[in-house]
Design an enzyme around this catalytic site. Structure first.
Site, PDB file in Angstrom:
ATOM      1  N   GLU A 199       1.052  -0.946  -0.431  1.00 14.74           N
ATOM      2  CA  GLU A 199      -0.058   0.097  -0.125  1.00 14.74           C
ATOM      3  C   GLU A 199       1.084   1.272  -0.226  1.00 14.74           C
ATOM      4  OE1 GLU A 199      -2.320  -0.731   3.645  1.00 14.74           O
ATOM      5  OE2 GLU A 199      -3.548  -2.429   2.144  1.00 14.74           O
ATOM      6  N   LYS A 331     -15.553  -1.497   3.310  1.00 15.96           N
ATOM      7  CA  LYS A 331     -15.083  -1.552   2.223  1.00 15.96           C
ATOM      8  C   LYS A 331     -15.926  -2.425   1.160  1.00 15.96           C
ATOM      9  CE  LYS A 331     -10.231  -2.827   3.454  1.00 15.96           C
ATOM     10  NZ  LYS A 331      -9.414  -4.205   4.819  1.00 15.96           N
ATOM     11  N   ARG A 360      -8.345  -1.399  -1.263  1.00 13.92           N
ATOM     12  CA  ARG A 360      -8.318  -3.042  -1.023  1.00 13.92           C
ATOM     13  C   ARG A 360      -6.167  -2.476  -1.096  1.00 13.92           C
ATOM     14  NH1 ARG A 360     -11.857  -6.269   1.355  1.00 13.92           N
ATOM     15  NH2 ARG A 360      -9.718  -7.411   1.619  1.00 13.92           N
ATOM     16  N   LYS A 382      -9.426   5.531   4.166  1.00 13.69           N
ATOM     17  CA  LYS A 382      -8.341   4.777   4.054  1.00 13.69           C
ATOM     18  C   LYS A 382      -8.143   4.505   2.763  1.00 13.69           C
ATOM     19  CE  LYS A 382      -6.480   1.282   7.042  1.00 13.69           C
ATOM     20  NZ  LYS A 382      -6.333  -0.252   7.486  1.00 13.69           N
TER      21      LYS A 382
HETATM   22  P1  PGA Z   1      -6.345  -5.909   2.253  1.00  7.77           P
HETATM   23  O1  PGA Z   1      -5.679  -5.475   3.886  1.00  7.77           O
HETATM   24  O2  PGA Z   1      -6.851  -5.625   1.364  1.00  7.77           O
HETATM   25  O3  PGA Z   1      -5.089  -6.840   1.950  1.00  7.77           O
HETATM   26  O4  PGA Z   1      -7.321  -7.117   3.662  1.00  7.77           O
HETATM   27  C1  PGA Z   1      -6.318  -3.678   4.061  1.00  7.77           C
HETATM   28  C2  PGA Z   1      -6.432  -3.679   5.515  1.00  7.77           C
HETATM   29  O5  PGA Z   1      -7.175  -5.062   6.231  1.00  7.77           O
HETATM   30  O6  PGA Z   1      -7.426  -3.117   6.389  1.00  7.77           O
HETATM   31 ZN    ZN Z   2      -7.494  -4.196   8.269  1.00  9.02          ZN
END
Ligand code: PGA
Ligand code: ZN
Length: 412
Positions: A199, A331, A360, A382
């Site tokens: 990220e 999400k 994500r 986020k």
């Molecule tokens: P992920 O991580 O998109 O790999 O699930 C993001 C999070 O856990 O917030």
């Molecule tokens: Zn998370």
């Protein structure tokens, strides 16, 4: 009226280089909505399944075989589009058609409708007349499932410019901390490669506490006081550490284990010491009671569910009943369709659960989630800090700052 005239899909790649699906929805043969689905690495047990048999091609085939079922629907009628997807799927977790397909079709339809109505997407998704910017929450240093051996077990250390009065200042402040942190890391370890996790957060060889101390130092070097101009957050992503058989959290990189009680103390000490504004998944995804202890203890911190609540309205109801969190990640692809995600958002808002709309770790360069964050009155967005797929969301917020329905920053 504005009706869907075509719907098509294709296989593309996300920011991790994994295959995913993109969907084009056209209204009245000319207004295009185009959406490419993201995917997670630390995936919650109860999330929607991204693709049937883990295969994006299967979702694409299903879309091709059923495209006629969407033609002629009002492109702004999210419920009607959602209902077609639910009829095709017939499961509770989109395992037949893939949550990624539901994600891409529903958001692309709304984007296409927005174009047809000549309005920004956030206005199509909300009937409000006044909006506030969510505070960007960005990953400055990471480990866990997003980076390799030697990095912290904790998945994400996050920065949020809680003192900023404008979106421009909030973004600029987050970027300045990310830059300063690189300087501090280079000083601390001259062999630091400037490597970054999925990220965009720095991925140094450091254990958890040191990583937190160095992140705090970067803020202080810039003259910021934690809890004032800027605040730190942590996504513990504790399900990654949880060993069900042993009933222990295994911090294999740092070399220790936590019992359930020790994990609560571990998280509490970090929240206190670093004055966290935000603590996500501080315990594992089924530890509703343990999360409730932290929520009772830290009313001023956003004690946030991600893997705990997985953008699932029924699971959120359980978390509300048990007082497990005061905030929840939204999400869309955890839920599946945008309709499901907006239902979740309504339930959260009705119950004073603060929303954080989130990317994500495997992303596209799309930026619809910036609109979804605005429309759901999210307190934070986020979306990371650097990397083209992260900056795309922040840049969209800057474009939206030209819009006169958006008044200022949200109140956290
Ligand atoms: P992920 O991580 O998109 O790999 O699930 C993001 C999070 O856990 O917030
Ligand atoms: Zn998370």
């Amino acid at each position: 009226m504005a009706k869907i005239s075509s719907i098509e899909g294709r296989i593309l790649y996300n920011s991790r280089g994994s295959k995913t699906i993109e969907v084009d929805v056209k209204t009245d043969n000319k207004f295009l909505g185009r959406v490419c689905a993201p995917s997670g690495a630390s995936v919650g047990k109860y999330e929607a399944v991204s693709f049937p048999n883990n295969n994006p091609e299967d979702s694409l085939r299903i879309l091709k075989e059923n495209s006629q079922k969407f033609i002629g629907l009002e492109s702004s009628d999210l419920k009607a589009i959602h209902d077609v997807l639910k009829t095709l799927d017939g499961t509770t977790n989109y395992s037949k058609i893939g949550g990624a397909l539901a994600f891409a079709v529903t958001i692309a339809a709304m984007e296409s409708a927005a174009r047809a109505l000549d309005k920004p997407l956030f206005q199509i998704l909300s009937s409000e007349q006044s909006f506030n910017f969510p505070f960007p929450l960005g990953n400055v240093l990471g480990g866990g499932a997003h980076a390799g051996p030697g990095t912290p077990d904790i998945q994400e250390i996050l920065i949020c410019a809680t003192g900023s009065k404008t979106i421009e200042d909030a973004i600029e402040t987050n970027l300045s901390v990310h830059k300063e942190l690189r300087r501090v890391l280079e000083k601390e370890d001259p062999s630091f490669t400037n490597g970054r996790g999925d990220e965009g957060g720095w991925a140094p060889k450091l254990e958890n506490q040191k990583a937190l101390e160095i992140s705090a130092k970067a803020c202080e070097n810039l003259g910021f006081t934690l809890g004032k101009e800027v605040s730190l957050g942590v996504d513990f992503a504790s399900s990654t550490q949880w060993n069900e058989e042993k009933s222990k959290y295994e911090y294999s990189r740092a070399g220790f284990e936590n019992s359930t009680g020790e994990q609560i103390e571990f998280a509490a000490s970090i929240i206190e010491k670093f004055k966290l504004i935000y603590a996500e998944d501080a315990v594992h995804e089924e530890a509703f009671e343990d999360m409730a202890e932290l929520t009772a203890k830290f009313p001023k911190t956003l004690i946030t569910g991600d893997d705990l609540t997985v953008t699932n309205k029924e699971i959120l109801k359980k978390a509300i009943e048990k007082k497990s969190c005061n905030a929840a990640i939204l999400k869309v692809n955890q839920a599946g369709s945008l309709f499901d995600a907006l239902e979740f958002a309504d339930e959260a808002t009705k119950n004073n659960i603060k929303l954080i709309t989130s990317h994500r770790s495997g992303e596209s360069t799309d930026s619809q989630i910036s609109h979804i964050g605005l429309a759901t009155k999210s307190k934070m967005l986020k979306v990371g800090i650097v990397g083209g797929e992260r900056v795309a969301k922040l840049n969209e917020l800057l474009r939206l700052s030209e819009h006169d329905l958006i008044r200022g920053m949200a109140e956290i």
